[in-house]
Motif scaffolding. Structure first.
Motif, PDB file in Angstrom:
ATOM      1  N   SER A   1     105.310 -27.269  50.677  1.00  0.00           N
ATOM      2  CA  SER A   1     105.807 -27.447  49.307  1.00  0.00           C
ATOM      3  C   SER A   1     105.953 -26.110  48.585  1.00  0.00           C
ATOM      4  CB  SER A   1     104.871 -28.373  48.516  1.00  0.00           C
ATOM      5  OG  SER A   1     103.611 -27.777  48.274  1.00  0.00           O
ATOM      6  N   LYS A   2     105.075 -25.163  48.860  1.00  0.00           N
ATOM      7  CA  LYS A   2     105.189 -23.854  48.219  1.00  0.00           C
ATOM      8  C   LYS A   2     106.385 -23.075  48.769  1.00  0.00           C
ATOM      9  CE  LYS A   2     101.942 -23.835  45.144  1.00  0.00           C
ATOM     10  NZ  LYS A   2     102.284 -23.795  43.707  1.00  0.00           N
ATOM     11  N   ALA A   3     106.659 -23.242  50.062  1.00  0.00           N
ATOM     12  CA  ALA A   3     107.872 -22.633  50.613  1.00  0.00           C
ATOM     13  C   ALA A   3     109.097 -23.265  49.945  1.00  0.00           C
ATOM     14  CB  ALA A   3     107.930 -22.829  52.125  1.00  0.00           C
ATOM     15  N   GLY A   4     109.025 -24.569  49.711  1.00  0.00           N
ATOM     16  CA  GLY A   4     110.121 -25.260  49.045  1.00  0.00           C
ATOM     17  C   GLY A   4     110.345 -24.773  47.629  1.00  0.00           C
ATOM     18  N   VAL A   5     109.256 -24.541  46.905  1.00  0.00           N
ATOM     19  CA  VAL A   5     109.419 -24.104  45.515  1.00  0.00           C
ATOM     20  C   VAL A   5     109.942 -22.670  45.458  1.00  0.00           C
ATOM     21  CG1 VAL A   5     107.179 -23.054  44.860  1.00  0.00           C
ATOM     22  CG2 VAL A   5     108.421 -24.474  43.225  1.00  0.00           C
ATOM     23  N   ASN A   6     109.646 -21.870  46.477  1.00  0.00           N
ATOM     24  CA  ASN A   6     110.217 -20.524  46.528  1.00  0.00           C
ATOM     25  C   ASN A   6     111.741 -20.595  46.643  1.00  0.00           C
ATOM     26  OD1 ASN A   6     107.623 -19.564  46.469  1.00  0.00           O
ATOM     27  ND2 ASN A   6     107.577 -18.898  48.603  1.00  0.00           N
ATOM     28  N   VAL A   7     112.219 -21.558  47.429  1.00  0.00           N
ATOM     29  CA  VAL A   7     113.672 -21.765  47.542  1.00  0.00           C
ATOM     30  C   VAL A   7     114.235 -22.215  46.198  1.00  0.00           C
ATOM     31  CG1 VAL A   7     115.478 -23.171  48.627  1.00  0.00           C
ATOM     32  CG2 VAL A   7     113.597 -22.270  50.011  1.00  0.00           C
ATOM     33  N   LEU A   8     113.524 -23.124  45.541  1.00  0.00           N
ATOM     34  CA  LEU A   8     113.981 -23.605  44.239  1.00  0.00           C
ATOM     35  C   LEU A   8     114.107 -22.462  43.237  1.00  0.00           C
ATOM     36  CD1 LEU A   8     114.631 -26.031  42.365  1.00  0.00           C
ATOM     37  CD2 LEU A   8     112.170 -26.144  41.855  1.00  0.00           C
ATOM     38  N   VAL A   9     113.123 -21.585  43.198  1.00  0.00           N
ATOM     39  CA  VAL A   9     113.152 -20.435  42.296  1.00  0.00           C
ATOM     40  C   VAL A   9     114.362 -19.552  42.595  1.00  0.00           C
ATOM     41  CG1 VAL A   9     111.968 -18.279  41.700  1.00  0.00           C
ATOM     42  CG2 VAL A   9     110.680 -20.421  41.820  1.00  0.00           C
ATOM     43  N   ALA A  10     114.609 -19.309  43.885  1.00  0.00           N
ATOM     44  CA  ALA A  10     115.753 -18.481  44.269  1.00  0.00           C
ATOM     45  C   ALA A  10     117.074 -19.130  43.865  1.00  0.00           C
ATOM     46  CB  ALA A  10     115.723 -18.216  45.774  1.00  0.00           C
ATOM     47  N   LYS A  11     117.153 -20.465  43.969  1.00  0.00           N
ATOM     48  CA  LYS A  11     118.367 -21.180  43.563  1.00  0.00           C
ATOM     49  C   LYS A  11     118.609 -21.042  42.056  1.00  0.00           C
ATOM     50  CE  LYS A  11     119.597 -23.093  47.536  1.00  0.00           C
ATOM     51  NZ  LYS A  11     120.919 -22.844  48.183  1.00  0.00           N
ATOM     52  N   TYR A  12     117.532 -21.172  41.264  1.00  0.00           N
ATOM     53  CA  TYR A  12     117.664 -20.974  39.823  1.00  0.00           C
ATOM     54  C   TYR A  12     118.147 -19.552  39.519  1.00  0.00           C
ATOM     55  CZ  TYR A  12     115.500 -25.224  37.850  1.00  0.00           C
ATOM     56  OH  TYR A  12     115.222 -26.507  37.436  1.00  0.00           O
ATOM     57  N   ALA A  13     117.606 -18.578  40.245  1.00  0.00           N
ATOM     58  CA  ALA A  13     117.988 -17.189  40.003  1.00  0.00           C
ATOM     59  C   ALA A  13     119.481 -16.981  40.209  1.00  0.00           C
ATOM     60  CB  ALA A  13     117.191 -16.259  40.922  1.00  0.00           C
ATOM     61  N   VAL A  14     120.030 -17.614  41.245  1.00  0.00           N
ATOM     62  CA  VAL A  14     121.463 -17.519  41.504  1.00  0.00           C
ATOM     63  C   VAL A  14     122.253 -18.190  40.379  1.00  0.00           C
ATOM     64  CG1 VAL A  14     123.328 -18.235  43.041  1.00  0.00           C
ATOM     65  CG2 VAL A  14     121.181 -17.391  44.004  1.00  0.00           C
ATOM     66  N   GLU A  15     121.782 -19.383  39.973  1.00  0.00           N
ATOM     67  CA  GLU A  15     122.518 -20.149  38.969  1.00  0.00           C
ATOM     68  C   GLU A  15     122.604 -19.426  37.630  1.00  0.00           C
ATOM     69  OE1 GLU A  15     122.548 -24.590  36.841  1.00  0.00           O
ATOM     70  OE2 GLU A  15     120.894 -24.015  38.171  1.00  0.00           O
ATOM     71  N   PHE A  16     121.513 -18.737  37.250  1.00  0.00           N
ATOM     72  CA  PHE A  16     121.458 -18.172  35.901  1.00  0.00           C
ATOM     73  C   PHE A  16     121.467 -16.642  35.860  1.00  0.00           C
ATOM     74  CE2 PHE A  16     119.737 -22.461  35.364  1.00  0.00           C
ATOM     75  CZ  PHE A  16     120.534 -22.907  34.316  1.00  0.00           C
ATOM     76  N   LYS A  17     121.888 -16.021  36.967  1.00  0.00           N
ATOM     77  CA  LYS A  17     121.956 -14.561  36.992  1.00  0.00           C
ATOM     78  C   LYS A  17     122.857 -14.029  35.896  1.00  0.00           C
ATOM     79  CE  LYS A  17     123.163 -10.650  39.952  1.00  0.00           C
ATOM     80  NZ  LYS A  17     123.636 -10.224  41.297  1.00  0.00           N
ATOM     81  N   ASP A  18     124.017 -14.629  35.722  1.00  0.00           N
ATOM     82  CA  ASP A  18     124.977 -14.127  34.734  1.00  0.00           C
ATOM     83  C   ASP A  18     124.496 -14.307  33.303  1.00  0.00           C
ATOM     84  OD1 ASP A  18     126.642 -13.393  36.787  1.00  0.00           O
ATOM     85  OD2 ASP A  18     127.947 -15.149  36.628  1.00  0.00           O
ATOM     86  N   GLU A  19     123.507 -15.179  33.089  1.00  0.00           N
ATOM     87  CA  GLU A  19     122.951 -15.368  31.748  1.00  0.00           C
ATOM     88  C   GLU A  19     121.724 -14.486  31.509  1.00  0.00           C
ATOM     89  OE1 GLU A  19     122.655 -19.355  30.190  1.00  0.00           O
ATOM     90  OE2 GLU A  19     123.997 -20.116  31.746  1.00  0.00           O
ATOM     91  N   GLY A  20     121.367 -13.697  32.526  1.00  0.00           N
ATOM     92  CA  GLY A  20     120.273 -12.749  32.365  1.00  0.00           C
ATOM     93  C   GLY A  20     118.880 -13.346  32.424  1.00  0.00           C
ATOM     94  N   ILE A  21     118.757 -14.579  32.926  1.00  0.00           N
ATOM     95  CA  ILE A  21     117.426 -15.187  33.038  1.00  0.00           C
ATOM     96  C   ILE A  21     116.788 -14.725  34.336  1.00  0.00           C
ATOM     97  CG2 ILE A  21     116.095 -17.318  33.063  1.00  0.00           C
ATOM     98  CD1 ILE A  21     118.374 -18.685  31.642  1.00  0.00           C
ATOM     99  N   LYS A  22     115.583 -14.234  34.237  1.00  0.00           N
ATOM    100  CA  LYS A  22     114.865 -13.695  35.386  1.00  0.00           C
ATOM    101  C   LYS A  22     113.860 -14.725  35.903  1.00  0.00           C
ATOM    102  CE  LYS A  22     114.169 -10.446  32.401  1.00  0.00           C
ATOM    103  NZ  LYS A  22     115.402 -10.516  31.570  1.00  0.00           N
ATOM    104  N   PHE A  23     113.954 -15.053  37.192  1.00  0.00           N
ATOM    105  CA  PHE A  23     113.066 -16.031  37.827  1.00  0.00           C
ATOM    106  C   PHE A  23     112.218 -15.335  38.887  1.00  0.00           C
ATOM    107  CE2 PHE A  23     116.479 -18.532  36.096  1.00  0.00           C
ATOM    108  CZ  PHE A  23     115.875 -19.726  35.690  1.00  0.00           C
ATOM    109  N   LEU A  24     110.980 -15.793  39.040  1.00  0.00           N
ATOM    110  CA  LEU A  24     110.088 -15.195  40.031  1.00  0.00           C
ATOM    111  C   LEU A  24     109.114 -16.230  40.565  1.00  0.00           C
ATOM    112  CD1 LEU A  24     109.013 -12.562  41.414  1.00  0.00           C
ATOM    113  CD2 LEU A  24     107.373 -12.411  39.522  1.00  0.00           C
ATOM    114  N   ALA A  25     108.939 -16.251  41.892  1.00  0.00           N
ATOM    115  CA  ALA A  25     107.849 -16.993  42.530  1.00  0.00           C
ATOM    116  C   ALA A  25     106.719 -15.995  42.733  1.00  0.00           C
ATOM    117  CB  ALA A  25     108.305 -17.580  43.861  1.00  0.00           C
TER     118      ALA A  25
END
Length: 262
Positions: free
Chosen positions: A164-188
């Motif tokens: 599940s933690k490996a899964g949430v790392n993927v989720l975080v990376a997906k959010y980072a891609v989605e909101f890169k242009d809006e300047g939102i920084k995501f981190l696991a």
């Protein structure tokens, strides 16, 4: 006057974030807990009722949070709540032979809490994060999600949790891609091995399992001396969080700001 929301703040690491951040009166600190009345009161902290598995409660907490900051924005969203089943923590994959229903139950609960609950939390507070100039979303992960780490250390346990933690790392990376242009920084972010009250209450059987795990860690980290205090882990994590840049968005880092998990 930076603002912080800590999801899963009733105890352990989440409560440690509240204590650390509330020491600066210029911070606006909001903690989320299923049972706010059970949370130890801390000056300069507001506790709101919310459950990781209840999107409606998270949305209600986000609506309430908009009234607690001067501009209705949240600068830092830190999602800490997680499930680690004690009964399955030290069972290796083959140990679930004849216990398939138990494994499936542990996996479903782990994925629901550690992945879906994170998604619910982020989505509830995203509108507030978008209003911020800082725009940081941090999800607490685990070094046990690093396949190289647990292979080198010889650690076959915490199966459902690690998945599940490996899964949430993927989720975080997906959010980072989605909101890169809006300047939102995501981190696991992995907090390291932390000596929370739950950790100190291990059963004798789990203490034996932990001893084996510690021996495995020593293969990769010869200087490993055991769990660090909550205060130390939180302090290190905040250094990483405050230094987080857009170029690092979507990464999986340790409390040391690198891939050293202990």
């Amino acid at each position: 006057m930076p603002s912080y929301v800590i999801v899963g703040a009733s105890r352990g690491i989440g409560h440690g974030f509240l204590k650390n951040l509330s020491a600066d009166p210029s911070n606006t600190v909001i903690g989320l807990a299923r049972n706010p009345s059970a949370v130890e009161p801390i000056p300069n902290v507001t506790i709101l009722k919310a459950d990781l598995l209840d999107p409606a409660s998270l949305n209600a907490a986000a609506s309430r949070a908009t009234t607690l900051t001067p501009d209705g924005a949240i600068d830092h969203l830190i999602v800490n709540g997680a499930y680690l089943g004690e009964a399955s923590a030290f069972i290796a994959p083959s140990g679930f032979v004849g216990k398939e229903a138990f494994f499936l139950s542990e996996l479903q609960t782990s994925m629901a809490t550690n992945v879906a609950g994170v998604l619910y939390s982020i989505n509830a507070f995203l509108p507030l994060v978008k209003k911020s100039r800082i725009k940081k979303v941090v999800v607490l992960s685990s070094g046990m999600a690093d396949t190289e780490c647990f292979q080198t250390a010889g650690l076959p346990h915490t199966v459902a949790y690690a998945i599940s933690k490996a899964g949430v790392n993927v989720l975080v990376a997906k959010y980072a891609v989605e909101f890169k242009d809006e300047g939102i920084k995501f981190l696991a972010l992995s907090p390291g091995v932390v000596g929370t009250s739950d950790f100190r209450q291990l059963s004798p059987e789990d203490q034996e399992g932990y001893a084996k795990m510690a021996a495995g860690f020593a293969k990769t980290y010869p200087d490993f001396k055991g769990p660090v205090a909550v205060e130390e882990s939180v302090g290190r994590q905040l250094e990483v969080i405050h230094g987080l840049t857009l170029a690092q968005s979507g990464q999986f880092l340790s409390h040391r700001g690198n891939k050293e998990w202990l």
